[in-house]
Motif scaffolding. Structure first.
Motif, PDB file in Angstrom:
ATOM      1  N   VAL A   6     -89.403 -47.807  -1.627  1.00  0.00           N
ATOM      2  CA  VAL A   6     -90.279 -46.834  -2.274  1.00  0.00           C
ATOM      3  C   VAL A   6     -90.450 -47.275  -3.719  1.00  0.00           C
ATOM      4  N   HIS A   7     -91.702 -47.499  -4.129  1.00  0.00           N
ATOM      5  CA  HIS A   7     -92.014 -47.971  -5.477  1.00  0.00           C
ATOM      6  C   HIS A   7     -92.525 -46.807  -6.328  1.00  0.00           C
ATOM      7  N   PHE A   8     -92.149 -46.817  -7.606  1.00  0.00           N
ATOM      8  CA  PHE A   8     -92.532 -45.742  -8.519  1.00  0.00           C
ATOM      9  C   PHE A   8     -93.687 -46.177  -9.433  1.00  0.00           C
ATOM     10  N   ALA A  53     -77.954 -46.389  -1.187  1.00  0.00           N
ATOM     11  CA  ALA A  53     -79.332 -46.777  -1.484  1.00  0.00           C
ATOM     12  C   ALA A  53     -79.347 -47.293  -2.917  1.00  0.00           C
ATOM     13  N   LEU A  54     -80.222 -48.229  -3.185  1.00  0.00           N
ATOM     14  CA  LEU A  54     -80.269 -48.860  -4.501  1.00  0.00           C
ATOM     15  C   LEU A  54     -81.573 -48.527  -5.208  1.00  0.00           C
ATOM     16  N   PHE A  55     -81.458 -48.006  -6.432  1.00  0.00           N
ATOM     17  CA  PHE A  55     -82.605 -47.804  -7.312  1.00  0.00           C
ATOM     18  C   PHE A  55     -82.523 -48.900  -8.371  1.00  0.00           C
ATOM     19  N   GLN A  62     -92.429 -55.600  -7.922  1.00  0.00           N
ATOM     20  CA  GLN A  62     -92.009 -55.955  -6.566  1.00  0.00           C
ATOM     21  C   GLN A  62     -92.980 -55.386  -5.520  1.00  0.00           C
ATOM     22  N   VAL A  63     -94.113 -54.886  -5.976  1.00  0.00           N
ATOM     23  CA  VAL A  63     -95.056 -54.214  -5.078  1.00  0.00           C
ATOM     24  C   VAL A  63     -95.965 -55.231  -4.400  1.00  0.00           C
ATOM     25  N   PRO A  64     -95.982 -55.276  -3.079  1.00  0.00           N
ATOM     26  CA  PRO A  64     -96.902 -56.177  -2.377  1.00  0.00           C
ATOM     27  C   PRO A  64     -98.339 -55.633  -2.429  1.00  0.00           C
ATOM     28  N   PHE A  78     -90.029 -50.316 -10.974  1.00  0.00           N
ATOM     29  CA  PHE A  78     -88.867 -49.519 -10.587  1.00  0.00           C
ATOM     30  C   PHE A  78     -89.050 -49.128  -9.129  1.00  0.00           C
ATOM     31  N   HIS A  79     -88.049 -49.420  -8.298  1.00  0.00           N
ATOM     32  CA  HIS A  79     -88.190 -49.071  -6.895  1.00  0.00           C
ATOM     33  C   HIS A  79     -86.830 -48.725  -6.274  1.00  0.00           C
TER      34      HIS A  79
END
Length: 284
Positions: A6-8, A53-55, A62-64, A78-79
């Motif tokens: 999940v990307h912010f 879970a890792l934030f 990192q968004v494709p 930030f994801h």
């Protein structure tokens, strides 16, 4: 193993105050913070269950396929990433943390299955997670050989009991009532079973979905089929108030009669060989 990401995003801004973000995560139970030149990492470990879970804040996006997204929303690098084979109960808990992050920092979210960046919606995020998880399992069925798969409602009840067991123990401590832990055990055919311990003449909580009761009588442990035990004790058990359906308790009023019935009843013989299993082997 594949990850669920999940990307912010922020609307018309990339600015985030790292110190404020660090302070925010340090006030969430179960989070540890680590950082170096390449990233700032907030590792969330469930307070009562062994899942994480890792934030992570990274120098680069990192968004494709980011260029096809609405330019009004900007990636803040930030994801969150979480193993795709995470039980649904845990995933929903992590999504609650994501909701807190979005509410605090006015973030929107994006996942590869979304058409575009969206405001946080629990139902949508939960649905997409299930879709990706199911698709991953269908594509890689051999992975299930390492797990014991059970229906979501059953596993959710089991995890909720484990999640709340400390509070139950506190509640029943003054009532001198034993709140047992689950024992996760496989038998000869690789079938998962669940047991609890019960000492004779002890006030005890009986959690949902148990298969066997390891009954300590006169210094010996007798393995009993839970369905038979609960049937024999049915009129002596009451529901645990405000808790998971199927959670029962033997109270002081009925202890003596229950003990007499247990001594008289001819229980089925259990011949299984049990092998201890880790709770992380459970999956829905």
């Amino acid at each position: 193993m594949a990850q669920f990401n999940v990307h912010f995003f922020k609307e018309k801004s990339r600015h985030i105050d790292i110190e404020v973000v660090i302070d925010f995560f340090e006030n969430i139970e179960g989070v540890t913070t680590d950082m170096d030149e390449s990233s700032v990492r907030f590792l969330y470990t469930h307070p009562h269950l062994p899942y994480q879970a890792l934030f992570i804040i990274t120098p680069k996006s990192q968004v494709p396929d980011i260029y096809r997204l609405n330019p009004r929303f900007l990636d803040v690098n930030f994801h969150m990433e979480m193993p795709i084979l995470t039980p649904n109960y845990i995933a929903k808990d992590v999504f609650e943390v994501i909701k807190k992050v979005c509410d605090k920092f006015d973030f929107h979210i994006y996942n590869e299955m979304f058409e575009d960046v969206l405001a946080f919606k629990m139902e949508l995020l939960d649905k997409v997670f299930h879709m990706l998880k199911d698709a991953y399992v269908e594509k890689n069925p051999v992975l299930l050989n390492d797990y014991f798969v059970m229906p979501t409602d059953k596993l959710t009840a089991i995890y909720r009991y484990l999640d709340d067991i400390v509070e139950l123990q506190k509640y029943y401590k003054e009532l001198d009532t034993y709140v047992p832990k689950y024992h996760f055990l496989s038998v000869e055919n690789h079938h998962m079973t669940i047991g609890i311990e019960w000492n004779e003449q002890t006030l005890t909580v009986f959690p949902p979905y148990i298969d066997y009761v390891f009954y300590r009588l006169n210094g010996e442990i007798i393995v009993l089929v839970a369905e038979e035990v609960l049937s024999v004790l049915d009129k002596f058990l009451t529901d645990v108030p405000g808790f998971i359906r199927g959670t029962k308790v033997l109270t002081k009023k009925w202890l003596r009669k229950a003990h007499k019935v247990m001594k008289k009843y001819k229980f089925s013989k259990v011949d299984h060989t049990f092998t201890k299993q880790n709770v992380k082997k459970l999956l829905d």
